[in-house]
Design a protein around this motif. Structure first.
Motif, PDB file in Angstrom:
ATOM      1  N   VAL A  91       0.874  -1.171   0.000  1.00 23.07           N
ATOM      2  CA  VAL A  91       0.000   0.000   0.000  1.00 23.07           C
ATOM      3  C   VAL A  91       0.912   1.222   0.000  1.00 23.07           C
ATOM      4  O   VAL A  91       1.139   1.879   1.010  1.00 23.07           O
ATOM      5  N   ASP A  92       1.468   1.511  -1.154  1.00 20.08           N
ATOM      6  CA  ASP A  92       2.505   2.540  -1.263  1.00 20.08           C
ATOM      7  C   ASP A  92       2.695   2.869  -2.737  1.00 20.08           C
ATOM      8  O   ASP A  92       2.542   1.998  -3.600  1.00 20.08           O
ATOM      9  N   LYS A  93       3.038   4.112  -3.036  1.00 25.80           N
ATOM     10  CA  LYS A  93       3.304   4.503  -4.418  1.00 25.80           C
ATOM     11  C   LYS A  93       4.636   3.951  -4.910  1.00 25.80           C
ATOM     12  O   LYS A  93       4.844   3.797  -6.118  1.00 25.80           O
ATOM     13  N   ARG A  94       5.544   3.688  -3.997  1.00 22.62           N
ATOM     14  CA  ARG A  94       6.841   3.142  -4.385  1.00 22.62           C
ATOM     15  C   ARG A  94       6.687   1.666  -4.760  1.00 22.62           C
ATOM     16  O   ARG A  94       6.020   0.913  -4.058  1.00 22.62           O
ATOM     17  N   PRO A  95       7.295   1.227  -5.846  1.00 25.05           N
ATOM     18  CA  PRO A  95       7.215  -0.191  -6.217  1.00 25.05           C
ATOM     19  C   PRO A  95       8.079  -1.036  -5.291  1.00 25.05           C
ATOM     20  O   PRO A  95       8.975  -0.521  -4.619  1.00 25.05           O
ATOM     21  N   PHE A  96       7.777  -2.318  -5.258  1.00 25.06           N
ATOM     22  CA  PHE A  96       8.662  -3.244  -4.564  1.00 25.06           C
ATOM     23  C   PHE A  96      10.057  -3.172  -5.188  1.00 25.06           C
ATOM     24  O   PHE A  96      10.219  -2.855  -6.375  1.00 25.06           O
ATOM     25  N   HIS A  97      11.047  -3.497  -4.393  1.00 20.00           N
ATOM     26  CA  HIS A  97      12.423  -3.582  -4.888  1.00 20.00           C
ATOM     27  C   HIS A  97      12.495  -4.612  -6.018  1.00 20.00           C
ATOM     28  O   HIS A  97      11.722  -5.573  -6.064  1.00 20.00           O
ATOM     29  N   ASN A  98      13.435  -4.429  -6.927  1.00 24.22           N
ATOM     30  CA  ASN A  98      13.567  -5.321  -8.082  1.00 24.22           C
ATOM     31  C   ASN A  98      13.727  -6.786  -7.695  1.00 24.22           C
ATOM     32  O   ASN A  98      13.300  -7.683  -8.418  1.00 24.22           O
ATOM     33  N   ARG A  99      14.372  -7.048  -6.574  1.00 28.44           N
ATOM     34  CA  ARG A  99      14.539  -8.435  -6.138  1.00 28.44           C
ATOM     35  C   ARG A  99      13.185  -9.095  -5.874  1.00 28.44           C
ATOM     36  O   ARG A  99      13.046 -10.306  -6.005  1.00 28.44           O
ATOM     37  N   ILE A 100      12.217  -8.294  -5.482  1.00 31.34           N
ATOM     38  CA  ILE A 100      10.897  -8.813  -5.159  1.00 31.34           C
ATOM     39  C   ILE A 100       9.958  -8.732  -6.357  1.00 31.34           C
ATOM     40  O   ILE A 100       9.136  -9.618  -6.573  1.00 31.34           O
ATOM     41  N   ARG A 101      10.095  -7.689  -7.157  1.00 33.43           N
ATOM     42  CA  ARG A 101       9.156  -7.459  -8.249  1.00 33.43           C
ATOM     43  C   ARG A 101       9.111  -8.607  -9.257  1.00 33.43           C
ATOM     44  O   ARG A 101       8.095  -8.826  -9.915  1.00 33.43           O
ATOM     45  N   SER A 102      10.192  -9.354  -9.368  1.00 33.52           N
ATOM     46  CA  SER A 102      10.196 -10.468 -10.318  1.00 33.52           C
ATOM     47  C   SER A 102       9.238 -11.582  -9.898  1.00 33.52           C
ATOM     48  O   SER A 102       8.862 -12.424 -10.727  1.00 33.52           O
ATOM     49  N   LEU A 103       8.817 -11.590  -8.629  1.00 31.77           N
ATOM     50  CA  LEU A 103       7.973 -12.673  -8.118  1.00 31.77           C
ATOM     51  C   LEU A 103       6.539 -12.248  -7.834  1.00 31.77           C
ATOM     52  O   LEU A 103       5.701 -13.094  -7.538  1.00 31.77           O
ATOM     53  N   ILE A 104       6.240 -10.953  -7.905  1.00 30.38           N
ATOM     54  CA  ILE A 104       4.897 -10.512  -7.557  1.00 30.38           C
ATOM     55  C   ILE A 104       3.897 -10.906  -8.646  1.00 30.38           C
ATOM     56  O   ILE A 104       4.280 -11.255  -9.762  1.00 30.38           O
ATOM     57  N   LEU A 105       2.612 -10.872  -8.292  1.00 34.70           N
ATOM     58  CA  LEU A 105       1.572 -11.186  -9.265  1.00 34.70           C
ATOM     59  C   LEU A 105       1.659 -10.227 -10.440  1.00 34.70           C
ATOM     60  O   LEU A 105       1.681  -9.009 -10.263  1.00 34.70           O
ATOM     61  N   LYS A 106       1.695 -10.808 -11.637  1.00 32.99           N
ATOM     62  CA  LYS A 106       1.738 -10.016 -12.858  1.00 32.99           C
ATOM     63  C   LYS A 106       0.807 -10.644 -13.891  1.00 32.99           C
ATOM     64  O   LYS A 106       0.651 -11.873 -13.927  1.00 32.99           O
ATOM     65  N   PRO A 107       0.228  -9.820 -14.761  1.00 31.40           N
ATOM     66  CA  PRO A 107      -0.701 -10.361 -15.756  1.00 31.40           C
ATOM     67  C   PRO A 107      -0.013 -11.098 -16.897  1.00 31.40           C
ATOM     68  O   PRO A 107      -0.659 -11.837 -17.630  1.00 31.40           O
ATOM     69  N   ASP A 108       1.294 -10.914 -17.066  1.00 35.73           N
ATOM     70  CA  ASP A 108       1.985 -11.461 -18.232  1.00 35.73           C
ATOM     71  C   ASP A 108       3.002 -12.538 -17.870  1.00 35.73           C
ATOM     72  O   ASP A 108       3.933 -12.811 -18.625  1.00 35.73           O
ATOM     73  N   GLN A 109       2.855 -13.154 -16.704  1.00 36.36           N
ATOM     74  CA  GLN A 109       3.763 -14.234 -16.320  1.00 36.36           C
ATOM     75  C   GLN A 109       3.006 -15.230 -15.450  1.00 36.36           C
ATOM     76  O   GLN A 109       1.899 -14.939 -14.986  1.00 36.36           O
ATOM     77  N   PRO A 110       3.564 -16.430 -15.227  1.00 33.73           N
ATOM     78  CA  PRO A 110       2.897 -17.399 -14.359  1.00 33.73           C
ATOM     79  C   PRO A 110       2.739 -16.861 -12.936  1.00 33.73           C
ATOM     80  O   PRO A 110       3.368 -15.868 -12.552  1.00 33.73           O
ATOM     81  N   LEU A 111       1.924 -17.532 -12.163  1.00 29.39           N
ATOM     82  CA  LEU A 111       1.787 -17.226 -10.744  1.00 29.39           C
ATOM     83  C   LEU A 111       2.958 -17.876 -10.017  1.00 29.39           C
ATOM     84  O   LEU A 111       3.024 -19.098  -9.892  1.00 29.39           O
ATOM     85  N   TYR A 112       3.891 -17.069  -9.542  1.00 31.47           N
ATOM     86  CA  TYR A 112       5.027 -17.578  -8.789  1.00 31.47           C
ATOM     87  C   TYR A 112       4.731 -17.519  -7.305  1.00 31.47           C
ATOM     88  O   TYR A 112       4.098 -16.579  -6.811  1.00 31.47           O
ATOM     89  N   PHE A 113       5.177 -18.523  -6.587  1.00 32.04           N
ATOM     90  CA  PHE A 113       5.072 -18.481  -5.130  1.00 32.04           C
ATOM     91  C   PHE A 113       6.222 -19.291  -4.536  1.00 32.04           C
ATOM     92  O   PHE A 113       6.725 -20.244  -5.127  1.00 32.04           O
ATOM     93  N   ILE A 114       6.652 -18.857  -3.376  1.00 32.67           N
ATOM     94  CA  ILE A 114       7.743 -19.520  -2.669  1.00 32.67           C
ATOM     95  C   ILE A 114       7.137 -20.524  -1.693  1.00 32.67           C
ATOM     96  O   ILE A 114       6.229 -20.188  -0.937  1.00 32.67           O
ATOM     97  N   GLU A 115       7.611 -21.752  -1.715  1.00 35.11           N
ATOM     98  CA  GLU A 115       7.078 -22.796  -0.845  1.00 35.11           C
ATOM     99  C   GLU A 115       8.145 -23.236   0.149  1.00 35.11           C
ATOM    100  O   GLU A 115       9.307 -23.433  -0.214  1.00 35.11           O
ATOM    101  N   GLN A 116       7.751 -23.393   1.397  1.00 35.91           N
ATOM    102  CA  GLN A 116       8.690 -23.756   2.441  1.00 35.91           C
ATOM    103  C   GLN A 116       7.948 -24.456   3.577  1.00 35.91           C
ATOM    104  O   GLN A 116       6.794 -24.141   3.864  1.00 35.91           O
ATOM    105  N   GLU A 117       8.622 -25.401   4.225  1.00 33.34           N
ATOM    106  CA  GLU A 117       8.046 -26.048   5.398  1.00 33.34           C
ATOM    107  C   GLU A 117       7.985 -25.028   6.532  1.00 33.34           C
ATOM    108  O   GLU A 117       8.993 -24.427   6.899  1.00 33.34           O
ATOM    109  N   TYR A 118       6.797 -24.863   7.088  1.00 35.76           N
ATOM    110  CA  TYR A 118       6.600 -23.781   8.046  1.00 35.76           C
ATOM    111  C   TYR A 118       7.466 -23.938   9.299  1.00 35.76           C
ATOM    112  O   TYR A 118       7.951 -22.957   9.852  1.00 35.76           O
ATOM    113  N   LYS A 119       7.679 -25.159   9.743  1.00 37.05           N
ATOM    114  CA  LYS A 119       8.461 -25.374  10.959  1.00 37.05           C
ATOM    115  C   LYS A 119       9.897 -24.882  10.816  1.00 37.05           C
ATOM    116  O   LYS A 119      10.573 -24.615  11.806  1.00 37.05           O
ATOM    117  N   LYS A 120      10.368 -24.753   9.567  1.00 36.51           N
ATOM    118  CA  LYS A 120      11.746 -24.334   9.351  1.00 36.51           C
ATOM    119  C   LYS A 120      11.878 -22.835   9.139  1.00 36.51           C
ATOM    120  O   LYS A 120      12.985 -22.345   8.888  1.00 36.51           O
TER     121      LYS A 120
END
Length: 271
Positions: A224-253
């Motif tokens: 909730v900000d006018k500034r975009p996410f940093h480039n390291r993050i922007r490659s993974l955010i929801l976008k209309p022109d790429q697959p849905l990316y998500f990071i998966e990890q075991e929660y206990k770790k």
């Protein structure tokens, strides 16, 4: 039904008596996964109740009455339906592994409806803002001591951002990837199937304001900000022109795992 001003379209309408803040199916799914492994292993009871004093066990869902007209409820409902089907059913069938990270896996779904999924996340954010003074956590410790805290307390968008978000929802406009950007994490393990209060935070790279939600084995960050996410993050955010990316990890770790004990055995801090 009562006659009143709908919080979304701002017109006088008949208002429906039950609108879920987070879709009911998310709570039903959580109940099936954790009621024996997590909740029932504690000696204490945790309840959510409305400001009218109606008690609900935490797995039953959060809903309010007289906040939406039928038309607006149906509008949000179609995004809820898509979010539930994709995140609770289809994603496990359709996701593919992309790249191995140090302790995390990057996975993706090739085809998804960007508009519907983005509007689902945006609508949860808006509803949480509307409900910020409504729901409370009540913690009974050995049936003697009672502690209380607001569940959606930290979700306060302010007039400018609430108006922008509400307008986009009414127009069914998800915006670009930089408008209310969403970054998605998926956790595995029964410990992750619980709901935590939304938290306000910042992008650690550029200090952009964001909210973090955790529900039903997922964690998502919405900016909730006018500034975009940093480039390291922007490659993974929801976008209309790429697959849905998500990071998966075991929660206990993850470093988040202690939040389970914090939520079950105490309450969110009153900041």
């Amino acid at each position: 039904m009562n006659i009143g001003i709908c919080n979304l379209c701002k017109t006088e309408q008949e208002l429906i008596n039950k609108s879920h803040i987070i879709p009911r199916q998310f709570y039903h799914y959580t109940t099936k996964q954790v009621e024996k492994e997590v909740i029932d292993t504690t000696n204490n009871s945790t309840y959510l109740y409305s400001k009218e004093g109606k008690l609900k066990q935490i797995q039953c869902g959060l809903f309010m009455g007289d906040i939406l007209c039928k038309k607006c409820e149906n509008l949000i409902g179609k995004w809820d339906k898509y979010g539930q089907e994709l995140l609770l059913i289809d994603i496990d069938k359709e996701s593919k592994f992309k790249k191995q990270y140090t302790k995390m896996e990057l996975k993706f779904v090739e085809n998804f409806n960007y508009n519907s999924l983005k509007l689902f996340f945006m609508s949860v954010l808006w509803r949480s803002h509307i409900a910020r003074n409504h729901f409370f956590v009540e913690k009974k410790i050995r049936e003697v001591e009672v502690k209380k805290a607001q569940f959606f307390q930290q979700v306060n968008l302010g007039e400018e951002w609430e108006t922008k978000l509400r307008t986009m929802l009414l127009l069914e406009n998800p915006g670009t990837e930089d408008d209310f950007s969403v970054l998605l994490f998926k956790y595995t393990g029964k410990e992750s199937y619980i709901h935590l209060p939304p938290l306000k935070g910042k992008d650690p790279y550029n200090e952009a304001d964001l909210y973090r939600f955790m529900s039903t084995g997922y964690s998502w960050f919405i900016k909730v900000d006018k500034r975009p996410f940093h480039n390291r993050i922007r490659s993974l955010i929801l976008k209309p022109d790429q697959p849905l990316y998500f990071i998966e990890q075991e929660y206990k770790k993850t470093s988040d795992f202690p939040n389970i004990s914090k939520f079950v055995n105490s309450l969110p801090e009153d900041n």
